[in-house]
Every structure is written in structure tokens, then in C-alpha cells.
Design a protein around this motif. Sequence first.
Motif, PDB file in Angstrom:
ATOM      1  N   GLY A 146       3.211  -5.956 -26.459  1.00  0.00           N
ATOM      2  CA  GLY A 146       1.950  -5.070 -26.194  1.00  0.00           C
ATOM      3  C   GLY A 146       2.051  -3.701 -25.547  1.00  0.00           C
ATOM      4  N   THR A 147       1.487  -3.771 -24.404  1.00  0.00           N
ATOM      5  CA  THR A 147       1.810  -2.605 -23.658  1.00  0.00           C
ATOM      6  C   THR A 147       2.472  -2.684 -22.414  1.00  0.00           C
ATOM      7  OG1 THR A 147      -0.396  -3.057 -22.212  1.00  0.00           O
ATOM      8  CG2 THR A 147      -0.673  -1.685 -24.220  1.00  0.00           C
ATOM      9  N   GLY A 148       3.020  -4.025 -22.134  1.00  0.00           N
ATOM     10  CA  GLY A 148       4.060  -4.367 -21.447  1.00  0.00           C
ATOM     11  C   GLY A 148       3.382  -5.019 -19.918  1.00  0.00           C
ATOM     12  N   GLY A 149       2.138  -5.235 -20.029  1.00  0.00           N
ATOM     13  CA  GLY A 149       1.265  -5.839 -19.174  1.00  0.00           C
ATOM     14  C   GLY A 149       2.107  -7.338 -18.310  1.00  0.00           C
ATOM     15  N   TYR A 150       2.563  -8.095 -19.347  1.00  0.00           N
ATOM     16  CA  TYR A 150       3.076  -9.352 -18.849  1.00  0.00           C
ATOM     17  C   TYR A 150       4.214  -9.279 -18.339  1.00  0.00           C
ATOM     18  CZ  TYR A 150       5.151 -14.057 -19.508  1.00  0.00           C
ATOM     19  OH  TYR A 150       5.728 -15.016 -19.215  1.00  0.00           O
ATOM     20  N   GLY A 151       5.186  -8.355 -18.931  1.00  0.00           N
ATOM     21  CA  GLY A 151       6.428  -8.119 -17.642  1.00  0.00           C
ATOM     22  C   GLY A 151       6.414  -7.598 -16.602  1.00  0.00           C
ATOM     23  N   ALA A 152       5.589  -6.609 -16.437  1.00  0.00           N
ATOM     24  CA  ALA A 152       5.140  -5.827 -15.221  1.00  0.00           C
ATOM     25  C   ALA A 152       4.457  -6.915 -14.188  1.00  0.00           C
ATOM     26  CB  ALA A 152       4.086  -4.897 -15.490  1.00  0.00           C
ATOM     27  N   ALA A 153       3.339  -7.785 -14.622  1.00  0.00           N
ATOM     28  CA  ALA A 153       2.870  -8.791 -14.051  1.00  0.00           C
ATOM     29  C   ALA A 153       3.965  -9.710 -13.444  1.00  0.00           C
ATOM     30  CB  ALA A 153       1.713  -9.463 -14.461  1.00  0.00           C
ATOM     31  N   LYS A 154       4.825 -10.213 -14.106  1.00  0.00           N
ATOM     32  CA  LYS A 154       5.949 -11.098 -13.692  1.00  0.00           C
ATOM     33  C   LYS A 154       6.880 -10.245 -12.533  1.00  0.00           C
ATOM     34  CE  LYS A 154       5.078 -14.956 -15.871  1.00  0.00           C
ATOM     35  NZ  LYS A 154       4.512 -16.103 -15.008  1.00  0.00           N
ATOM     36  N   ALA A 155       7.168  -9.120 -12.831  1.00  0.00           N
ATOM     37  CA  ALA A 155       7.870  -8.387 -11.819  1.00  0.00           C
ATOM     38  C   ALA A 155       7.196  -8.316 -10.413  1.00  0.00           C
ATOM     39  CB  ALA A 155       8.298  -7.042 -12.380  1.00  0.00           C
ATOM     40  N   ALA A 156       5.906  -8.338 -10.575  1.00  0.00           N
ATOM     41  CA  ALA A 156       5.072  -8.016  -9.368  1.00  0.00           C
ATOM     42  C   ALA A 156       5.299  -9.354  -8.501  1.00  0.00           C
ATOM     43  CB  ALA A 156       3.794  -7.971  -9.671  1.00  0.00           C
ATOM     44  N   LEU A 157       5.730 -10.391  -9.055  1.00  0.00           N
ATOM     45  CA  LEU A 157       6.128 -11.561  -8.213  1.00  0.00           C
ATOM     46  C   LEU A 157       7.185 -11.353  -7.379  1.00  0.00           C
ATOM     47  CD1 LEU A 157       5.002 -14.347 -10.950  1.00  0.00           C
ATOM     48  CD2 LEU A 157       3.518 -13.581  -8.894  1.00  0.00           C
ATOM     49  N   HIS A 158       8.178 -10.621  -7.651  1.00  0.00           N
ATOM     50  CA  HIS A 158       9.313 -10.570  -7.322  1.00  0.00           C
ATOM     51  C   HIS A 158       9.174  -9.947  -5.849  1.00  0.00           C
ATOM     52  CE1 HIS A 158      11.779 -10.382 -11.273  1.00  0.00           C
ATOM     53  NE2 HIS A 158      10.761 -11.334 -11.193  1.00  0.00           N
ATOM     54  N   SER A 159       8.285  -8.669  -5.688  1.00  0.00           N
ATOM     55  CA  SER A 159       7.939  -8.055  -4.580  1.00  0.00           C
ATOM     56  C   SER A 159       7.362  -8.996  -3.676  1.00  0.00           C
ATOM     57  CB  SER A 159       7.101  -6.751  -4.596  1.00  0.00           C
ATOM     58  OG  SER A 159       6.728  -6.418  -3.663  1.00  0.00           O
ATOM     59  N   TYR A 160       6.398  -9.834  -4.127  1.00  0.00           N
ATOM     60  CA  TYR A 160       5.815 -10.699  -3.184  1.00  0.00           C
ATOM     61  C   TYR A 160       6.459 -11.968  -2.697  1.00  0.00           C
ATOM     62  CZ  TYR A 160       1.446 -13.949  -2.130  1.00  0.00           C
ATOM     63  OH  TYR A 160       0.854 -14.785  -1.576  1.00  0.00           O
ATOM     64  N   VAL A 161       7.432 -12.324  -3.553  1.00  0.00           N
ATOM     65  CA  VAL A 161       8.588 -13.299  -3.100  1.00  0.00           C
ATOM     66  C   VAL A 161       9.258 -12.881  -1.859  1.00  0.00           C
ATOM     67  CG1 VAL A 161      10.909 -14.176  -3.410  1.00  0.00           C
ATOM     68  CG2 VAL A 161       8.808 -15.017  -5.077  1.00  0.00           C
ATOM     69  N   HIS A 162       9.763 -11.494  -1.851  1.00  0.00           N
ATOM     70  CA  HIS A 162      10.477 -10.760  -0.749  1.00  0.00           C
ATOM     71  C   HIS A 162       9.598 -10.776   0.436  1.00  0.00           C
ATOM     72  CE1 HIS A 162      13.631 -10.432  -3.793  1.00  0.00           C
ATOM     73  NE2 HIS A 162      13.122  -9.313  -4.405  1.00  0.00           N
ATOM     74  N   THR A 163       8.456 -10.411   0.289  1.00  0.00           N
ATOM     75  CA  THR A 163       7.311 -10.436   1.309  1.00  0.00           C
ATOM     76  C   THR A 163       7.025 -11.547   1.887  1.00  0.00           C
ATOM     77  OG1 THR A 163       6.309  -8.461   0.057  1.00  0.00           O
ATOM     78  CG2 THR A 163       4.753  -9.589   1.959  1.00  0.00           C
ATOM     79  N   LEU A 164       6.922 -12.698   1.178  1.00  0.00           N
ATOM     80  CA  LEU A 164       6.498 -13.874   1.672  1.00  0.00           C
ATOM     81  C   LEU A 164       7.658 -14.463   2.462  1.00  0.00           C
ATOM     82  CD1 LEU A 164       4.985 -15.930  -1.182  1.00  0.00           C
ATOM     83  CD2 LEU A 164       3.816 -15.288   0.909  1.00  0.00           C
ATOM     84  N   ALA A 165       9.007 -14.291   1.788  1.00  0.00           N
ATOM     85  CA  ALA A 165       9.988 -14.625   2.608  1.00  0.00           C
ATOM     86  C   ALA A 165      10.356 -14.111   3.966  1.00  0.00           C
ATOM     87  CB  ALA A 165      11.586 -14.480   1.693  1.00  0.00           C
ATOM     88  N   THR A 166      10.103 -12.777   4.050  1.00  0.00           N
ATOM     89  CA  THR A 166      10.081 -12.380   5.295  1.00  0.00           C
ATOM     90  C   THR A 166       9.029 -12.629   6.243  1.00  0.00           C
ATOM     91  OG1 THR A 166      11.294 -10.272   4.393  1.00  0.00           O
ATOM     92  CG2 THR A 166      10.186  -9.870   6.721  1.00  0.00           C
ATOM     93  N   ARG A 167       7.992 -12.818   5.734  1.00  0.00           N
ATOM     94  CA  ARG A 167       6.652 -13.175   6.730  1.00  0.00           C
ATOM     95  C   ARG A 167       6.900 -14.695   7.048  1.00  0.00           C
ATOM     96  NH1 ARG A 167       1.254 -13.788   3.127  1.00  0.00           N
ATOM     97  NH2 ARG A 167      -0.077 -14.690   4.601  1.00  0.00           N
ATOM     98  N   LEU A 168       7.420 -15.547   6.266  1.00  0.00           N
ATOM     99  CA  LEU A 168       7.214 -17.055   6.646  1.00  0.00           C
ATOM    100  C   LEU A 168       8.700 -17.477   7.113  1.00  0.00           C
ATOM    101  CD1 LEU A 168       5.273 -18.137   3.516  1.00  0.00           C
ATOM    102  CD2 LEU A 168       4.385 -17.572   5.752  1.00  0.00           C
TER     103      LEU A 168
END
Length: 246
Positions: A146-168
Amino acid sequence: MTGASAGIGKATAKRFAENDDKVILIARQEKRLAQAAREIESSVPGADVEPLVLDMSDAESAGILRDRAGAAELPLGGLLCCAGAVPAPGDNDDGDVGPALTEWQEAYRSNVMTSVVAVEGLLPLMTDGGSIVLYSSIAAYRGSGGTGGYGAAKAALHSYVHTLATRLGPRGISANAIAPGYVADTDLFGGSLPAARETMLVRQTALGRAGAPADVAELGFYLCSKAGGYLTSQILQLNGGSSHGV
């Protein structure tokens, strides 16, 4: 466990049930979710599973889930967010950005917000020393159709994981993501995958076989175990060697 009605989510819920853990099974489709609960209960004697029909991309689901988890009056030691979907492709060859925009919005709704709503809603109930596991994809590294939305959305979770790890981290809560490659017997691939493409995907692996939901379930279980407690802020590629780790 979100996305628990089939595939990786159902296999992971079963793995925890085998460990005598109480598991709340969350998915959108009531009939499929009920069937998944019955299958787990029939294969795991004494399994303590509770189906809960929710659309985790809806912000209101956070409060409903928090109330149900709190009513269980049990420690919430693990949260695994497996809900996700590949949106219909939104090609815009004629210059109309509408279809592409719809694809991207749906990709983020079903793959990012489903995790954010669950995590942020349940954080007040999580026990110190608990674990959060999000589910990414090899598409986060390779891109997607498609236009790449699925892969980009999954990659967004990586940043969220790193944020959560530091935060928690001060609470001893770990946060990681699993990025599977080709896993057979899942909704993502289902029975509609052409034989030639399946052969290609298997040949891309170093191990010469497709992944199974149980492979991913075992890693999710490990990340929530005491043995995996020091592992945090990591994106774990689980693809049989079809994509090299970095």
C-alpha cells in the motif's frame, strides 16, 4: 492480552494459562473470542480465562478494561498488546490523497492506538516489577504494501517501547516489543497466501521454516517471567533469520 481471539494472541494467552495465570482475553469479535476461550479451556484443564469484548482503539475502552481488571482483585503483572491489523491499501495513482490518508489513519488506529489505550489505561493497576509487551512486525524494518502505513505504524511502537521503558524503569516495569516475520496460521496471512509467496517467505529464513504462533507466544511468556525481568527497551526480531538483527 489484547488481540486474543486468534493466531499469536490466542497462542500467547494459552501459554500463560498453562502457567496457571489468570488471563483476560480481549478482542473485538464476540463469537471468535468466545471460541478462543473455549479452545483454551478445553486444552488447558483448569484454565482461568475471561473473555472481554472491546475495541481497544476506542479511548472509552481504557476505563472499561481498567474496571474489569481491578474487579479481578489479582496482581496485574503482565500486559501483552497483540491487537493489530493490515489496512486495505489506499493507492493514490490519480493524485487523490483520500485513500492513502484513510490507510494511514486505519494503520495507526488498529496498530498503535490499540496499544496506547490498553497501556495507559492499565498502568495505574500494574504491579511494580511487571512487564509490558507490544507486538511490532518485520514490516517495521522492511516497509509494507500500500502506501506503507502498516510498517510505519509498527515502527511507531518502537519509540513508544523506549519511552515506556525509561518512564517505568523506576518501578521495575519492563517494556519490550516483539517483531515477528512470517508466522503461519495467523489472520495476517490466513489461508489466502499464494503458495509461491509462502515458499519465498520460507526460503528467506535461515531455518527453512515458517514461524508458528507458539514460537512468538514463548518469547512473550519469557519477557513477562522473572528470568526476563532485566530485559527492557528492546525490539526483539523473531523471524527465523529472514532479517538480521541489529
